[in-house]
Enzyme design. Structure first.
Site, mmCIF file in Angstrom:
data_model
loop_
_atom_site.group_PDB
_atom_site.id
_atom_site.type_symbol
_atom_site.label_atom_id
_atom_site.label_comp_id
_atom_site.label_asym_id
_atom_site.label_seq_id
_atom_site.Cartn_x
_atom_site.Cartn_y
_atom_site.Cartn_z
ATOM 1 N N GLU A 47 0.873 -1.173 0.000
ATOM 2 C CA GLU A 47 0.000 0.000 0.000
ATOM 3 C C GLU A 47 0.909 1.220 0.000
ATOM 4 O OE1 GLU A 47 -2.597 2.551 3.149
ATOM 5 O OE2 GLU A 47 -2.883 0.368 3.250
ATOM 6 N N ARG A 51 1.113 10.120 1.078
ATOM 7 C CA ARG A 51 1.760 11.073 1.988
ATOM 8 C C ARG A 51 3.105 11.515 1.442
ATOM 9 N NH1 ARG A 51 3.139 8.732 6.768
ATOM 10 N NH2 ARG A 51 2.602 6.620 6.106
ATOM 11 N N LYS A 135 -11.278 -0.394 5.974
ATOM 12 C CA LYS A 135 -10.076 -0.277 6.801
ATOM 13 C C LYS A 135 -10.508 0.183 8.192
ATOM 14 C CE LYS A 135 -5.651 2.274 6.783
ATOM 15 N NZ LYS A 135 -4.740 3.047 5.903
#
Length: 327
Positions: A47, A51, A135
């Protein structure tokens, strides 16, 4: 393929890999090296979070280098980021929170998406949007496994990918719960190893995490005997010598739980070896990555559809080897 079918396929893939490394890679030029380090350690998944600048290029480079790698995008906060990730080859997108606008955009465009949530109200929003896989973030800080178990009472169809505070020490506790598909975490790709470009170190952490997740343990050896009389005789020898109590079954005679004496020749020239694991399904996926072949016709399931037994086609010194689910 409908978005529901895509999501189900993604969830199936997640359930096989078990561990989803969360990656913030600042040096785009290291994408291929990191992908190889992960794969060498047994993790064919990543993943890549937005960011870091250039996350879409990292995804693209990983996917081009290893087309079969299960690469997705994390920290997807806008529709534009989702589009960029999907165009780069991301197979899924994940977010830390639930933004209905982004969820609807992704589902309308056929992009598998798992928003983050940590409350019952957000679970209801996800259900309203047509989702049954999300999630759970930040997992440990939001109540961890006890909280997930509690909300699964009223929300029986929801499945989770906990992320946040997951470590090698609590990984298996989470994965043992049937509503948890996989776990995300950054502990196997720590920033200090990325900064040092320590690819061997990352590979070692990946392999350690995979081995701990699977928990391989040899549980018994099967001996091929010519007939029931020979099987009982061999079991008696183990009983007399070591106190391994004999137990006669339909097709074999056990000496304690350690030795299974077959009443007639079975798989393997000499017999078989049983290896227990925390997940036969994940173990099969991992062993295939390591170059072994599973005998698909040997796979057995329990009433809930969990894989309980599977033989390998490979011969280990005259012995067949089969996986068995730990009890």
């Amino acid at each position: 393929m409908t978005i529901k079918e895509k999501m189900d396929a993604i969830v199936e893939q997640f359930s096989c890999v078990g561990i989803v490394p969360v990656i913030k890679l600042d040096k785009v030029e290291n994408a291929e090296k990191l992908a190889k380090a992960l794969r060498d350690g047994g993790i064919n998944c990543a993943e890549v979070t937005f960011r870091a600048k250039g996350a879409d290029e990292v995804i693209s480079r990983m996917v081009k280098a290893y087309p079969d790698m299960f690469v997705g995008a994390g920290t997807v906060l806008t529709c534009e980021q989702a589009d960029a990730a999907y165009a780069a080859g991301a197979k899924f997108c994940v977010a830390p929170g639930l933004n209905p606008k982004v969820v609807k955009h992704c589902l309308d465009k056929g992009i598998p998406f798992a928003p983050g949530l940590s409350s019952a109200s957000e679970i209801e929003q996800a259900i309203e949007l047509g989702l049954d896989f999300v999630k759970f973030f930040p997992a440990e800080q939001a109540g961890g496994l006890p909280y997930i178990k509690s909300v699964c009472g009223p929300y029986t169809s929801m499945r989770f990918m906990p992320t946040g505070g997951i470590t090698a020490d609590n990984l298996n506790s989470y994965l043992a719960y049937e509503k948890i598909v996989c776990c995300g975490g950054s502990w196997i790709v720590p920033a200090k190893l990325l900064d040092a470009e320590d690819w061997d170190g990352i590979t070692a952490l990946c392999r350690e995490a995979v081995d701990k997740m699977l928990g391989f343990q040899m549980v018994h050896v099967g001996i091929n005997c010519a007939n029931p009389e020979e099987a009982e005789g061999v079991a008696d020898m183990f009983d007399n010598a070591f106190g391994f109590t004999k137990k006669v079954g339909n097709s074999s005679v056990f000496a304690s739980t350690y030795v299974e004496c077959m009443k007639k020749p079975f798989k393997g020239r000499m017999g078989h070896i049983a290896v227990a694991t925390n997940s036969v399904k994940r173990a099969m996926y991992q062993l295939k990555m390591r170059g072994f072949t599973v005998d698909e016709e040997s796979i057995k399931y329990d009433a809930k559809g969990n894989t309980t037994v599977a033989y390998l086609k490979d011969d280990f010194g005259g012995f067949a080897v089969h996986l068995v689910l730990k009890k």
